[in-house]
Motif scaffolding. Structure first.
Motif, PDB file in Angstrom:
ATOM      1  N   LYS A 133       7.065  10.443  -8.728  1.00 13.88           N
ATOM      2  CA  LYS A 133       6.343  10.298  -9.981  1.00 13.88           C
ATOM      3  C   LYS A 133       7.073   9.384 -10.964  1.00 13.88           C
TER       4      LYS A 133
ATOM      5  N   THR B 145       5.897   5.662 -10.685  1.00 10.45           N
ATOM      6  CA  THR B 145       4.536   5.263 -11.071  1.00 10.45           C
ATOM      7  C   THR B 145       4.345   5.546 -12.548  1.00 10.45           C
ATOM      8  N   GLU B 146       3.218   5.070 -13.044  1.00 10.69           N
ATOM      9  CA  GLU B 146       2.918   5.322 -14.441  1.00 10.69           C
ATOM     10  C   GLU B 146       2.537   6.776 -14.613  1.00 10.69           C
TER      11      GLU B 146
END
Length: 445
Positions: free
Chosen positions: A415, A418-419
């Motif tokens: 996580k 990623t954005e």
């Protein structure tokens, strides 16, 4: 020259047999041995001379004793009955027999005189008869004594002549042996003295020759020393010139190093105004592969993740002449647990022979924020416990890299790549499919 000959010193004890052309070499090499043989022979001759002189003195004493004995015999001082000659003893036995016969006659006459005396009375006739008989016996006794004395005198004369003859013969033999011994001794002494003088003359010539060669050698050595001293002086002068040149070069190098340091400081000041991503590329391209502060750039992250394989980093050393290691990054983790895993592997290094095994220490690394120089991932510590049962701590003996690694299975959650609204907006770890790792230090436990 190839004929085999004996050593000239064979007469004194040297048993060497050499070829004629090597005779001079043998005499030069065995000079001490030959001198020892000569000395031993000379000592033996001296001992023999002393023995002969002792024998001569003994013969002279014996001759003096014999002469004294003759003088005693001539002066009637030596008893005749003590002579050891066999002829003299026989004649003495005859004389003793004659005396014994006269003694028996005297005994018979004495018995007759006693018988006549017992028969005679007190008359004058008896007295006159006895007187006449006594006178007759007295005359007969005197005759017997005179005859015995003459026989003893004859025996004594014969004995003295025989003893004198034998003593003179013994004295002549002793004198001849003494003269012969003196002649042999004198001849040996003269021969040995001649050999000694000749050898001494030869040794003196050889000594003079060796002395001359030694003098020439000393002159050569002195010349070499003078040349060496001159060469040393020349080298010292050249060395002084070189040292001066080195000093000037060192001063120039120090000056250039100061300028380089100044330029690097100015460059870092300028670099601080650039974008952090540009600085990361610069650090990756210019940093050394020795801790501390090694920057590792992983490219094509998505490709390795898609292919589900690990990415090996370039090798690095924990210190100067330290342990050799590398990182192995697993984009999908070890069990697809939604994390990036990092493994530290030992490699075969050129300094392993001088290091302590198994390895024991702590390696610290972090993932860099590519957005700014700050808010980096918290440092992760990977521990090598140094136990024998832990294979990832053992020295690599086969191959280039260990097959056992020290893992951090949950190094980074996917996580964070990623954005995500939960992530800080100022943190970007994966950019342009690139990750930057910083290996901070390795502390030996």
């Amino acid at each position: 020259p190839l004929a085999v000959v004996k050593c000239p010193y064979a007469v004194v004890g040297c048993d060497s047999v050499v070829r004629r052309r090597e005779l001079a070499k043998h005499e030069a090499e065995a000079i001490n041995m030959h001198m020892s043989y000569l000395q031993n022979n000379l000592l033996a001759v001296n001992q023999q001379t002393q023995q002969l002189q002792s024998a001569i003195s003994l013969f002279e004493q014996k001759g003096n004793t014999v002469q004294a004995s003759l003088n005693d015999i001539y002066n009637d001082k030596l008893p005749i009955l003590t002579c050891n000659n066999e002829i003299t003893r026989e004649q003495l036995n005859i004389a003793k027999g004659t005396l014994a016969d006269h003694g028996s006659r005297l005994t018979t006459h004495s018995k007759l005189f006693d018988e006549a005396h017992s028969r005679a009375g007190t008359t004058e006739e008896k007295i006159e008869a006895l007187t006449e008989q006594t006178e007759s016996l007295q005359l007969e006794l005197e005759d017997s004594q005179r005859n015995a004395f003459e026989e003893i005198q004859n025996v004594r004369d014969v004995t003295l002549v025989e003893v004198d003859r034998r003593l003179r013969a013994d004295l002549d033999n002793v004198t001849q042996e003494l003269a012969k011994a003196k002649k042999v001794t004198n001849d040996d002494i003269v021969a040995v003295k001649q050999d000694y003088d000749r050898i001494l003359s030869d040794r003196k010539s050889e000594h003079d020759k060796l002395q001359l060669e030694l003098q020439e050698s000393n002159e050569t050595i002195q010349n070499c020393r003078n040349e060496l001293k001159g060469a040393e002086q020349d080298w010292e002068n050249k060395l002084q010139v070189v040292n001066k040149q080195l000093e000037r070069s060192q001063k120039r190098e120090d000056k250039l190093q100061a300028q380089v340091t100044k330029y690097q400081a100015d460059f870092r000041v300028l670099l601080g105004h650039l974008d952090w991503s540009i600085r990361l590329n610069y650090f990756h391209d210019t940093c050394d592969n020795v801790l501390p502060n090694i920057y590792v750039k992983m490219t094509n992250f998505s490709v390795f993740k898609f292919e589900k394989r690990s990415w090996p980093s370039p090798p690095f050393y924990t210190a100067d002449k330290g342990y050799k290691m590398c990182l192995s990054v697993y984009p999908n983790g070890l069990n697809n647990n939604g994390h990036v895993a990092v493994c530290v592997l030992l490699m075969s290094g050129e300094y392993d022979n001088h290091l302590h095994w198994p390895i024991r220490g702590v390696l610290t690394l972090q993932l860099l924020n590519q957005l700014q120089d700050g808010d980096h991932m918290l440092p992760v510590k990977i521990t090598f416990d140094g136990t024998d049962r832990n294979m990832c701590c053992q020295r690599v003996l086969a191959g280039n890299m260990s097959t056992y690694g020290n893992y951090c299975e949950r190094f980074l959650n996917h996580k964070m790549l990623t954005e995500d609204p939960e992530r800080k907006p100022s943190q970007i770890f994966l950019k342009n499919d690139i990750l930057y790792f910083e290996i901070l230090e390795f502390v030996v436990a």
